[in-house]
Write a protein that holds these residues in place. Structure first.
Motif, PDB file in Angstrom:
ATOM      1  N   VAL A   1      -0.550  38.702  60.380  1.00 42.45           N
ATOM      2  CA  VAL A   1      -0.558  40.076  60.903  1.00 42.45           C
ATOM      3  C   VAL A   1       0.867  40.569  61.108  1.00 42.45           C
ATOM      4  N   GLU A   2       1.211  41.694  60.491  1.00 39.24           N
ATOM      5  CA  GLU A   2       2.523  42.288  60.708  1.00 39.24           C
ATOM      6  C   GLU A   2       2.432  43.201  61.932  1.00 39.24           C
ATOM      7  N   ILE A   3       2.993  42.733  63.031  1.00 38.63           N
ATOM      8  CA  ILE A   3       2.882  43.443  64.309  1.00 38.63           C
ATOM      9  C   ILE A   3       3.514  44.819  64.242  1.00 38.63           C
ATOM     10  N   THR A   4       4.624  44.929  63.541  1.00 35.42           N
ATOM     11  CA  THR A   4       5.373  46.180  63.514  1.00 35.42           C
ATOM     12  C   THR A   4       4.635  47.313  62.798  1.00 35.42           C
ATOM     13  N   LYS A   5       3.559  47.004  62.094  1.00 31.32           N
ATOM     14  CA  LYS A   5       2.788  48.042  61.409  1.00 31.32           C
ATOM     15  C   LYS A   5       1.540  48.455  62.177  1.00 31.32           C
ATOM     16  N   LEU A   6       1.270  47.809  63.291  1.00 34.10           N
ATOM     17  CA  LEU A   6       0.053  48.087  64.048  1.00 34.10           C
ATOM     18  C   LEU A   6       0.215  49.338  64.913  1.00 34.10           C
ATOM     19  N   SER A   7      -0.904  49.960  65.224  1.00 30.49           N
ATOM     20  CA  SER A   7      -0.896  51.059  66.193  1.00 30.49           C
ATOM     21  C   SER A   7      -0.714  50.478  67.595  1.00 30.49           C
ATOM     22  N   GLU A   8      -0.457  51.339  68.570  1.00 30.97           N
ATOM     23  CA  GLU A   8      -0.277  50.859  69.944  1.00 30.97           C
ATOM     24  C   GLU A   8      -1.554  50.192  70.461  1.00 30.97           C
ATOM     25  N   ASP A   9      -2.710  50.737  70.136  1.00 31.59           N
ATOM     26  CA  ASP A   9      -3.975  50.131  70.568  1.00 31.59           C
ATOM     27  C   ASP A   9      -4.177  48.771  69.916  1.00 31.59           C
ATOM     28  N   GLU A  10      -3.840  48.670  68.637  1.00 34.50           N
ATOM     29  CA  GLU A  10      -3.983  47.392  67.937  1.00 34.50           C
ATOM     30  C   GLU A  10      -3.030  46.341  68.506  1.00 34.50           C
ATOM     31  N   LYS A  11      -1.819  46.767  68.838  1.00 37.24           N
ATOM     32  CA  LYS A  11      -0.860  45.828  69.442  1.00 37.24           C
ATOM     33  C   LYS A  11      -1.329  45.375  70.818  1.00 37.24           C
ATOM     34  N   ALA A  12      -1.920  46.288  71.586  1.00 37.60           N
ATOM     35  CA  ALA A  12      -2.443  45.930  72.904  1.00 37.60           C
ATOM     36  C   ALA A  12      -3.557  44.896  72.783  1.00 37.60           C
ATOM     37  N   ARG A  13      -4.437  45.066  71.799  1.00 37.78           N
ATOM     38  CA  ARG A  13      -5.516  44.094  71.588  1.00 37.78           C
ATOM     39  C   ARG A  13      -4.952  42.749  71.146  1.00 37.78           C
ATOM     40  N   LEU A  14      -3.938  42.788  70.295  1.00 36.67           N
ATOM     41  CA  LEU A  14      -3.312  41.549  69.831  1.00 36.67           C
ATOM     42  C   LEU A  14      -2.688  40.796  71.003  1.00 36.67           C
ATOM     43  N   ARG A  15      -1.989  41.521  71.868  1.00 39.51           N
ATOM     44  CA  ARG A  15      -1.372  40.881  73.034  1.00 39.51           C
ATOM     45  C   ARG A  15      -2.430  40.279  73.956  1.00 39.51           C
ATOM     46  N   LEU A  16      -3.545  40.981  74.115  1.00 42.62           N
ATOM     47  CA  LEU A  16      -4.589  40.515  75.019  1.00 42.62           C
ATOM     48  C   LEU A  16      -5.269  39.250  74.504  1.00 42.62           C
ATOM     49  N   HIS A  17      -5.516  39.195  73.214  1.00 48.59           N
ATOM     50  CA  HIS A  17      -6.318  38.111  72.655  1.00 48.59           C
ATOM     51  C   HIS A  17      -5.506  36.953  72.077  1.00 48.59           C
ATOM     52  N   ARG A  18      -4.277  37.210  71.631  1.00 43.61           N
ATOM     53  CA  ARG A  18      -3.549  36.157  70.912  1.00 43.61           C
ATOM     54  C   ARG A  18      -2.211  35.786  71.537  1.00 43.61           C
ATOM     55  N   MET A  19      -1.806  36.491  72.600  1.00 42.00           N
ATOM     56  CA  MET A  19      -0.520  36.226  73.250  1.00 42.00           C
ATOM     57  C   MET A  19      -0.716  36.036  74.748  1.00 42.00           C
ATOM     58  N   GLY A  20       0.197  35.284  75.353  1.00 35.05           N
ATOM     59  CA  GLY A  20       0.253  35.166  76.800  1.00 35.05           C
ATOM     60  C   GLY A  20       1.658  35.496  77.261  1.00 35.05           C
ATOM     61  N   PHE A  21       1.790  35.954  78.522  1.00 36.45           N
ATOM     62  CA  PHE A  21       3.091  36.400  79.014  1.00 36.45           C
ATOM     63  C   PHE A  21       3.353  35.867  80.416  1.00 36.45           C
ATOM     64  N   VAL A  22       4.578  35.368  80.627  1.00 36.79           N
ATOM     65  CA  VAL A  22       5.041  34.949  81.947  1.00 36.79           C
ATOM     66  C   VAL A  22       6.398  35.598  82.168  1.00 36.79           C
ATOM     67  N   PHE A  23       6.522  36.370  83.250  1.00 33.39           N
ATOM     68  CA  PHE A  23       7.754  37.099  83.526  1.00 33.39           C
ATOM     69  C   PHE A  23       8.412  36.594  84.802  1.00 33.39           C
ATOM     70  N   GLN A  24       9.693  36.924  84.960  1.00 34.07           N
ATOM     71  CA  GLN A  24      10.397  36.595  86.198  1.00 34.07           C
ATOM     72  C   GLN A  24       9.752  37.336  87.370  1.00 34.07           C
ATOM     73  N   GLN A  25       9.505  38.634  87.204  1.00 34.73           N
ATOM     74  CA  GLN A  25       8.761  39.412  88.189  1.00 34.73           C
ATOM     75  C   GLN A  25       7.285  39.210  87.880  1.00 34.73           C
ATOM     76  N   MET A  26       6.552  38.631  88.801  1.00 35.46           N
ATOM     77  CA  MET A  26       5.267  38.028  88.456  1.00 35.46           C
ATOM     78  C   MET A  26       4.120  39.013  88.276  1.00 35.46           C
ATOM     79  N   ASN A  27       4.257  40.232  88.797  1.00 38.30           N
ATOM     80  CA  ASN A  27       3.309  41.315  88.497  1.00 38.30           C
ATOM     81  C   ASN A  27       1.852  40.965  88.792  1.00 38.30           C
ATOM     82  N   MET A  28       1.631  40.252  89.877  1.00 39.50           N
ATOM     83  CA  MET A  28       0.263  39.967  90.312  1.00 39.50           C
ATOM     84  C   MET A  28      -0.254  41.134  91.158  1.00 39.50           C
ATOM     85  N   MET A  29      -1.573  41.331  91.164  1.00 35.83           N
ATOM     86  CA  MET A  29      -2.200  42.398  91.930  1.00 35.83           C
ATOM     87  C   MET A  29      -2.326  41.953  93.386  1.00 35.83           C
TER      88      MET A  29
END
Length: 247
Positions: A62-90
Motif C-alpha cells: 500500500v502506497e500511503i502517500t496516495k491514500l485519502s485522509e479517510d483511508e490513511k486514518a483506517r490504515l493507522r487504526l488497523h495496521r499501525m500502533g502509536f506511542v508518544f511522549q505525551q501519552m494522550n490518555m482520556m
C-alpha cells in the motif's frame, strides 16, 4: 525478505530532503539527530499523519502517500500502533477503557469481535506489560511508567504490523524509561516492527539499527543487529558512533 516499510525520496518542504530507507518485518529502528533535524516530522510523514511534499511511503503493498485522509486514518487504526511522549490518555476513562478505545473504533462492520474477546486481549496485554490489577485506575492514579505501559497496550490492541514511537521514554525518569524500553524490546523480539524517534543513546542501543538525521537528511547509519551482546558494549559502540557524528 520482503520489506514491510519503504520510504523513497521523502521530502517535506525544507525540513526533510529525499529521505530513503526501508525496514524488514520484525526490525527495530531508531531515528536520532539533533533538535530540529526533522525526526518527528519524518515519523509523522511516514505514518500518514502529515503529507510529504514529494516521495513515496509504502506499507507492504500500500502506497500511503496516495491514500485519502479517510483511508490513511483506517490504515493507522488497523495496521499501525502509536506511542508518544505525551501519552494522550482520556482522563474520564480508566486504564482498561483507554486501552480498549482503539479496538472499539476498529470493531465495526463485518467480522466484529465480541466484547469478551476484546477484554481478554486487553487483559493479556496488561499482564504481559506488568500492569495487571490497574484496570480500574484512572490516569492520575498510576505512575508515569505504568501509564506509558498502558499506552503500549493501547497501541497493540489491534495487533498492528508496525509500531511508531516518538520519544516514548522522554517524559520518564531513568528507571521507568528502562522498564518501558525493556517491554518494547520484548514486543519486538516477539515480532512487532518498531520505528522509534529517540534522543537517548542508551535506548537507541537496544535497536537493531540507527539512522542519524542532520539538516533533514540521513547523514549516517549504524547497524547493531539482534545479537545478544553485552548491553554495555552496545551502549559504548553507539556512544562512540554518536561522538563521530558530533552528538
Amino acid at each position: 525478505m520482503k520489506k514491510l516499510l519503504r520510504i523513497e525520496n521523502l521530502t517535506k518542504g525544507q525540513i526533510l530532503r529525499q529521505i530513503t530507507f526501508d525496514m524488514e518485518p520484525g526490525e527495530m529502528l531508531a531515528v536520532m539527530g539533533p533538535s530540529g533535524s526533522g525526526k518527528s516530522t519524518l515519523l509523522y510523514n511516514v505514518a500518514g499523519m502529515d503529507q510529504p511534499t514529494a516521495g513515496q511511503v509504502w506499507l507492504g503493498d500500500v502506497e500511503i502517500t496516495k491514500l485519502s485522509e479517510d483511508e490513511k486514518a483506517r490504515l493507522r487504526l488497523h495496521r499501525m500502533g502509536f506511542v508518544f511522549q505525551q501519552m494522550n490518555m482520556m482522563a474520564n476513562l480508566n486504564l482498561l477503557d483507554n486501552i480498549l478505545l482503539p479496538a472499539a473504533q476498529a470493531n465495526k462492520g463485518k467480522g466484529q469481535k465480541s466484547k469478551e474477546e476484546l477484554n481478554l486481549r486487553a487483559h493479556r496485554l496488561m499482564e504481559k506489560l506488568g500492569i495487571t490489577g490497574l484496570e480500574k485506575r484512572t490516569i492520575t492514579q498510576v505512575s508515569g511508567g505504568q501509564l506509558q505501559r498502558a499506552c503500549i497496550c493501547r497501541s497493540m490492541i489491534n495487533e498492528p504490523e508496525i509500531l511508531f514511537a516518538d520519544e516514548p521514554t522522554g517524559a520518564l525518569n531513568k528507571s521507568a524509561a528502562g522498564e518501558v524500553m525493556e517491554e518494547l524490546v520484548k514486543l519486538n523480539r516477539e515480532g512487532t516492527t518498531i520505528l522509534m524517534v529517540t534522543h537517548d543513546s542508551r535506548i537507541a542501543s537496544s535497536c537493531d539499527r540507527i539512522v542519524y538525521l542532520l539538516d533533514g537528511q540521513i547523514s549516517a547509519e549504524l547497524t547493531l543487529g539482534k545479537s545478544i551482546a553485552v548491553e554495555k558494549r552496545r551502549e559504548e559502540k553507539v556512544a562512540r558512533w554518536l561522538m563521530e557524528m558530533g552528538w
